[in-house]
Scaffold this motif. Structure first.
Motif, PDB file in Angstrom:
ATOM      1  N   VAL B  20       0.857  -1.186   0.000  1.00  0.00           N
ATOM      2  CA  VAL B  20       0.000   0.000   0.000  1.00  0.00           C
ATOM      3  C   VAL B  20       0.897   1.242   0.000  1.00  0.00           C
ATOM      4  O   VAL B  20       1.820   1.342   0.813  1.00  0.00           O
ATOM      5  CB  VAL B  20      -0.913   0.019   1.245  1.00  0.00           C
ATOM      6  CG1 VAL B  20      -1.807   1.256   1.236  1.00  0.00           C
ATOM      7  CG2 VAL B  20      -1.753  -1.245   1.311  1.00  0.00           C
ATOM      8  N   LEU B  21       0.660   2.132  -0.942  1.00  0.00           N
ATOM      9  CA  LEU B  21       1.418   3.389  -1.029  1.00  0.00           C
ATOM     10  C   LEU B  21       0.491   4.570  -0.775  1.00  0.00           C
ATOM     11  O   LEU B  21      -0.696   4.499  -1.089  1.00  0.00           O
ATOM     12  CB  LEU B  21       2.042   3.552  -2.421  1.00  0.00           C
ATOM     13  CG  LEU B  21       2.983   2.456  -2.917  1.00  0.00           C
ATOM     14  CD1 LEU B  21       3.446   2.778  -4.334  1.00  0.00           C
ATOM     15  CD2 LEU B  21       4.177   2.305  -2.006  1.00  0.00           C
ATOM     16  N   ASP B  22       1.030   5.650  -0.215  1.00  0.00           N
ATOM     17  CA  ASP B  22       0.179   6.815   0.026  1.00  0.00           C
ATOM     18  C   ASP B  22       0.233   7.778  -1.150  1.00  0.00           C
ATOM     19  O   ASP B  22       0.850   7.489  -2.180  1.00  0.00           O
ATOM     20  CB  ASP B  22       0.536   7.482   1.357  1.00  0.00           C
ATOM     21  CG  ASP B  22       1.803   8.324   1.269  1.00  0.00           C
ATOM     22  OD1 ASP B  22       2.469   8.292   0.212  1.00  0.00           O
ATOM     23  OD2 ASP B  22       2.128   9.002   2.256  1.00  0.00           O
ATOM     24  N   SER B  23      -0.413   8.933  -1.015  1.00  0.00           N
ATOM     25  CA  SER B  23      -0.516   9.844  -2.161  1.00  0.00           C
ATOM     26  C   SER B  23       0.835  10.433  -2.548  1.00  0.00           C
ATOM     27  O   SER B  23       0.992  10.972  -3.634  1.00  0.00           O
ATOM     28  CB  SER B  23      -1.505  10.969  -1.834  1.00  0.00           C
ATOM     29  OG  SER B  23      -1.175  11.537  -0.580  1.00  0.00           O
ATOM     30  N   ASP B  24       1.831  10.348  -1.664  1.00  0.00           N
ATOM     31  CA  ASP B  24       3.175  10.822  -2.006  1.00  0.00           C
ATOM     32  C   ASP B  24       4.087   9.686  -2.459  1.00  0.00           C
ATOM     33  O   ASP B  24       5.295   9.882  -2.611  1.00  0.00           O
ATOM     34  CB  ASP B  24       3.820  11.504  -0.790  1.00  0.00           C
ATOM     35  CG  ASP B  24       3.000  12.683  -0.310  1.00  0.00           C
ATOM     36  OD1 ASP B  24       2.512  13.428  -1.178  1.00  0.00           O
ATOM     37  OD2 ASP B  24       2.820  12.823   0.910  1.00  0.00           O
ATOM     38  N   GLY B  25       3.530   8.484  -2.612  1.00  0.00           N
ATOM     39  CA  GLY B  25       4.346   7.349  -3.020  1.00  0.00           C
ATOM     40  C   GLY B  25       5.113   6.717  -1.873  1.00  0.00           C
ATOM     41  O   GLY B  25       5.930   5.819  -2.102  1.00  0.00           O
ATOM     42  N   ARG B  86      -7.357  -0.505  10.001  1.00  0.00           N
ATOM     43  CA  ARG B  86      -8.236  -0.433   8.831  1.00  0.00           C
ATOM     44  C   ARG B  86      -7.860   0.742   7.941  1.00  0.00           C
ATOM     45  O   ARG B  86      -7.429   1.785   8.428  1.00  0.00           O
ATOM     46  CB  ARG B  86      -9.685  -0.200   9.249  1.00  0.00           C
ATOM     47  CG  ARG B  86     -10.317  -1.247  10.089  1.00  0.00           C
ATOM     48  CD  ARG B  86     -11.708  -0.811  10.524  1.00  0.00           C
ATOM     49  NE  ARG B  86     -12.704  -1.000   9.491  1.00  0.00           N
ATOM     50  CZ  ARG B  86     -13.311  -0.026   8.859  1.00  0.00           C
ATOM     51  NH1 ARG B  86     -13.045   1.214   9.133  1.00  0.00           N
ATOM     52  NH2 ARG B  86     -14.221  -0.288   7.934  1.00  0.00           N
ATOM     53  N   VAL B  87      -8.064   0.558   6.650  1.00  0.00           N
ATOM     54  CA  VAL B  87      -8.072   1.677   5.701  1.00  0.00           C
ATOM     55  C   VAL B  87      -9.342   1.496   4.896  1.00  0.00           C
ATOM     56  O   VAL B  87      -9.539   0.450   4.282  1.00  0.00           O
ATOM     57  CB  VAL B  87      -6.878   1.639   4.732  1.00  0.00           C
ATOM     58  CG1 VAL B  87      -6.908   2.845   3.817  1.00  0.00           C
ATOM     59  CG2 VAL B  87      -5.568   1.559   5.468  1.00  0.00           C
ATOM     60  N   ASP B  94      -6.370   3.922  -6.700  1.00  0.00           N
ATOM     61  CA  ASP B  94      -6.351   2.894  -7.733  1.00  0.00           C
ATOM     62  C   ASP B  94      -5.466   1.718  -7.314  1.00  0.00           C
ATOM     63  O   ASP B  94      -4.744   1.793  -6.324  1.00  0.00           O
ATOM     64  CB  ASP B  94      -5.923   3.460  -9.090  1.00  0.00           C
ATOM     65  CG  ASP B  94      -4.555   4.113  -9.047  1.00  0.00           C
ATOM     66  OD1 ASP B  94      -3.867   3.963  -8.025  1.00  0.00           O
ATOM     67  OD2 ASP B  94      -4.168   4.766 -10.021  1.00  0.00           O
ATOM     68  N   LEU B  95      -5.589   0.643  -8.081  1.00  0.00           N
ATOM     69  CA  LEU B  95      -4.858  -0.588  -7.794  1.00  0.00           C
ATOM     70  C   LEU B  95      -4.017  -0.941  -9.012  1.00  0.00           C
ATOM     71  O   LEU B  95      -4.550  -1.302 -10.064  1.00  0.00           O
ATOM     72  CB  LEU B  95      -5.853  -1.714  -7.477  1.00  0.00           C
ATOM     73  CG  LEU B  95      -5.310  -3.138  -7.392  1.00  0.00           C
ATOM     74  CD1 LEU B  95      -4.279  -3.258  -6.285  1.00  0.00           C
ATOM     75  CD2 LEU B  95      -6.449  -4.121  -7.146  1.00  0.00           C
ATOM     76  N   SER B 102      -5.441   7.699  -1.686  1.00  0.00           N
ATOM     77  CA  SER B 102      -5.627   9.083  -2.128  1.00  0.00           C
ATOM     78  C   SER B 102      -5.309  10.053  -0.998  1.00  0.00           C
ATOM     79  O   SER B 102      -5.730  11.192  -1.021  1.00  0.00           O
ATOM     80  CB  SER B 102      -7.075   9.270  -2.591  1.00  0.00           C
ATOM     81  OG  SER B 102      -7.950   8.834  -1.573  1.00  0.00           O
ATOM     82  N   ARG B 103      -4.581   9.594   0.031  1.00  0.00           N
ATOM     83  CA  ARG B 103      -4.271  10.468   1.160  1.00  0.00           C
ATOM     84  C   ARG B 103      -2.835  10.216   1.609  1.00  0.00           C
ATOM     85  O   ARG B 103      -2.244   9.203   1.265  1.00  0.00           O
ATOM     86  CB  ARG B 103      -5.220  10.183   2.316  1.00  0.00           C
ATOM     87  CG  ARG B 103      -5.228   8.705   2.718  1.00  0.00           C
ATOM     88  CD  ARG B 103      -5.843   8.505   4.072  1.00  0.00           C
ATOM     89  NE  ARG B 103      -5.024   9.138   5.093  1.00  0.00           N
ATOM     90  CZ  ARG B 103      -5.458   9.417   6.319  1.00  0.00           C
ATOM     91  NH1 ARG B 103      -6.669   9.114   6.662  1.00  0.00           N
ATOM     92  NH2 ARG B 103      -4.656   9.973   7.191  1.00  0.00           N
TER      93      ARG B 103
END
Lengths: 409, 220
Positions: B20-25, B86-87, B94-95, B102-103
């Motif tokens: 899992v990556l966040d919106s900043d990668g 949880r997320v 997207d996957l 997106s955060r």
């Protein structure tokens, strides 16, 4: 010009980075005992590492995922965890051997016992991993490791009977006083020394660190296709030097200083100095790579932020893992265990652990979901399937051979 | 890489155990499990689950139980020790080869016990039978409709969820020798739609199917 320099730098790094303590010791041992009759094992190992590194480098460039990400994703948490423990054990063993190797190499230069030196160099390795930039780790030691080219020069300077060496290599001419079982054991060891799993963890994770995309594929391929074979040539020349100088004297190599004797015989003091510089650089560089690889593998299994491309504070757990494994490695060395023995064990266990990561990489390199048009071609699949068989055979045979031959005694 | 959430996908093959990556990668966690909730007559994926409390039980069988007991024993005073992070699935942008949120990752993971929710793990542990009592094996994967992440079908067969390695979904995936071996081992595996489930007993881990298994096909 920038692009050309980039390729050249990558190739030089791959050449210098290919040779580590395992290659130095194993190749010299084999050269001194078996001549060139096991050259085929190094050649196979080099082809294998080229295939393995090309696949995992391509996956890293196209999908941005490094080796252990894929191991967990494809094999699931249970098999992934067993895989992690196995690979981690081997990487740690190699880490111990490399740090010990740095200390032994410096002992050869300054005469201070390696037992006093290893804590200093262990901490130094950790400091470099914590503070230094990735490009520095990747390039500086790789390029200094090119000092080992002095073995190639020595091989020519010694002027051996090339046709005799070539004949040994082609006819698998095992010396009569040796057993076939020891011969096979050293074949597995050479294969493991050339195809160490950490090299691939480092290579693919390094691709993510450097932010490769599919535009970088040609550069990556040229690094693999030129760098590793040249590194293999270096390995072969170490064996050839040992075969020429040490074998006729009946010397068996069980310490690092004996590896350098042929260079001293061929080129004298200057040659030896360059070789020693090469030893230090190659082992130090490899110590950094194995230390990072331990952090990469754990971080990629658990999904933690890893890598040198972010500040250490952002990848805190990754750096904790590296610090702890350095501590463990120093603890092992503090038992006064001979680093050369650890090296001999580590190359054999490398061969055992190899299928664990080779197999999932082969599967994902074929998955169009990940790779789109960059999936393995037909030739690549034929070769890599053949090597899957070979890698499994070596892995299964390694431990029985080790026990049977008493560590190749 | 294309976004897997644009079309139907398979929960185990495409989502589970991904990074899992966040919106900043930046890296956040792995998808250690998925939270399932029932709304109306259907089940839906409501959240990605992560953390030790989600990972350990997935090691499976006695080893998983033991690891989980050990994990709780390390801090018996904590009430939420066995509750995974949880997320919300709605926070996933997207996957691709990773799950992209997106955060930003700060405070992205929240520990919260959801009543009436189930985990994908519970479904994967289910033993599958026909109404006649014939044993079909286990749930190996779950097909998800991308629109709202509704569970629409099951891949059923013998072996472990990861043993298919993706070879069932792409008929041409190489190397040929590996494909042949995996396909031979999974010759009894097949696909069933969610409507074919006549009984699903979560607590006893029993799932009964009506009708026959269909041949496996790629999600999209």
């Amino acid at each position: 010009m920038g692009r050309f320099l980039n390729v050249a730098l990558g190739v030089l790094t791959a050449v210098g980075g290919f040779v580590d303590i395992g290659d130095l010791v194993t190749n010299a041992q084999v050269g001194a005992r078996f001549g060139m009759s096991l050259a085929w094992a190094t050649v196979l190992g080099v082809i294998g590492i080229c295939l393995f590194a090309e696949m995992s480098g391509r996956i890293a460039a196209v999908s941005g995922r490094a080796t252990f990400d894929l191991v967990r994703e494809r094999l699931g948490p249970t098999m992934g965890l067993l895989n992690l423990l196995g690979s981690l054990g081997v990487s740690l063993l190699t880490y111990v051997a490399e740090i010990g190797g740095v200390a032994l190499s410096v002992q050869l230069i300054c005469g201070v016992s390696y037992l006093l030196l290893f804590p200093i160099f262990g901490v130094f390795v950790w400091l470099v991993l914590w503070r230094a930039k990735f490009s520095l780790i990747e390039n500086v030691f790789g390029i200094l490791g090119l000092a080992l080219m002095v073995f190639v020069v020595s091989a020519f300077q010694l002027g051996p009977d090339w046709s005799h060496l070539g004949h040994e290599a082609i006819t698998f001419a095992k010396p009569v006083q040796e057993n076939w079982s020891t011969w096979c054991y050293y074949a597995v060891a050479l294969f493991g020394a050339a195809m160490t799993p950490f090299e691939v963890f480092f290579f693919s994770s390094g691709g993510v660190e450097d932010g490769w995309s599919d535009k970088d594929l040609p550069v990556m391929r040229s690094n693999v296709a030129l760098g590793f074979p040249l590194g293999g040539m270096l390995s072969l020349s170490i064996a050839a030097c040992a075969a020429t100088v040490l074998m006729p004297l009946g010397v068996s190599v069980d310490s690092l200083d004996q590896v350098g004797i042929p260079v001293a015989a061929a080129l004298g003091r200057v040659g030896l100095a360059i070789a020693l510089l090469g030893f230090v650089a190659a082992t130090f560089g490899a110590a950094c790579e194995t230390g990072l690889s331990v952090g990469y593998a754990v971080g990629q299994y658990f999904g933690w932020q890893w890598g040198k491309y972010v500040r250490a504070a952002v990848a805190a757990r990754f750096h904790i893992v590296i610090a702890l494994s350095t501590l463990v490695a120093l603890g092992v060395l503090a038992t006064t265990i001979d680093p050369v023995t650890v090296t001999e064990m580590s190359v054999v266990f490398s061969a055992v652990a190899l299928p664990l990561t080779y197999f999932p990489i082969l599967v994902v390199a074929n998955d169009p979901d990940y790779m789109a048009e960059h999936v393995n071609g037909r030739l690549m699949n034929v070769l890599s399937s053949l090597f899957l068989v070979l890698v499994v055979v070596a892995a299964v045979a390694a431990i029985p051979l080790m026990i049977w031959t008493h560590l190749g005694a | 890489m294309r976004n897997r959430f644009d079309s139907p996908y398979d929960a185990v093959l495409h989502l589970l155990d991904r990074q899992v990556l966040d919106s900043d990668g930046l890296m956040v966690c792995k998808v250690d499990d998925l939270e399932l909730v029932r709304v109306g007559s259907s089940w839906w994926i409501s959240a990605l689950l992560s953390g030790t409390a989600a990972l350990l039980p997935r090691l499976g069988g006695r080893a998983g139980e033991r690891a989980m007991r050990f994990w709780k024993r390390m801090a018996p005073e904590q009430t939420d020790r066995d509750v995974p992070y949880r997320v919300e699935i709605t926070e996933v942008a997207d996957l691709t080869s990773a799950v992209n949120l997106s955060r930003p990752r700060q405070q992205a993971l929240v520990r919260e016990r959801r009543a009436d929710s189930r985990q994908l793990r519970n479904l994967l542990e289910c033993r599958v039978r026909t109404e006649a009592g014939e044993d079909l094996g286990h749930v190996l994967d779950v097909r998800i409709d991308h629109d709202g992440h509704r569970l629409v079908g099951l891949v059923v067969g013998r072996g472990r969820p990861d043993s298919l390695l993706g070879y069932d979904r792409h008929p041409q995936q190489g190397p040929a020798a590996l494909r042949l071996i995996v396909r031979m081992l999974h010759r009894h595996s097949g696909y069933a739609t969610w409507d074919q489930i006549s009984e699903l007993d979560w607590d006893r881990g029993q799932l009964t199917l009506t009708g026959r298994l269909q041949p496996l096909q790629a999600a999209s």
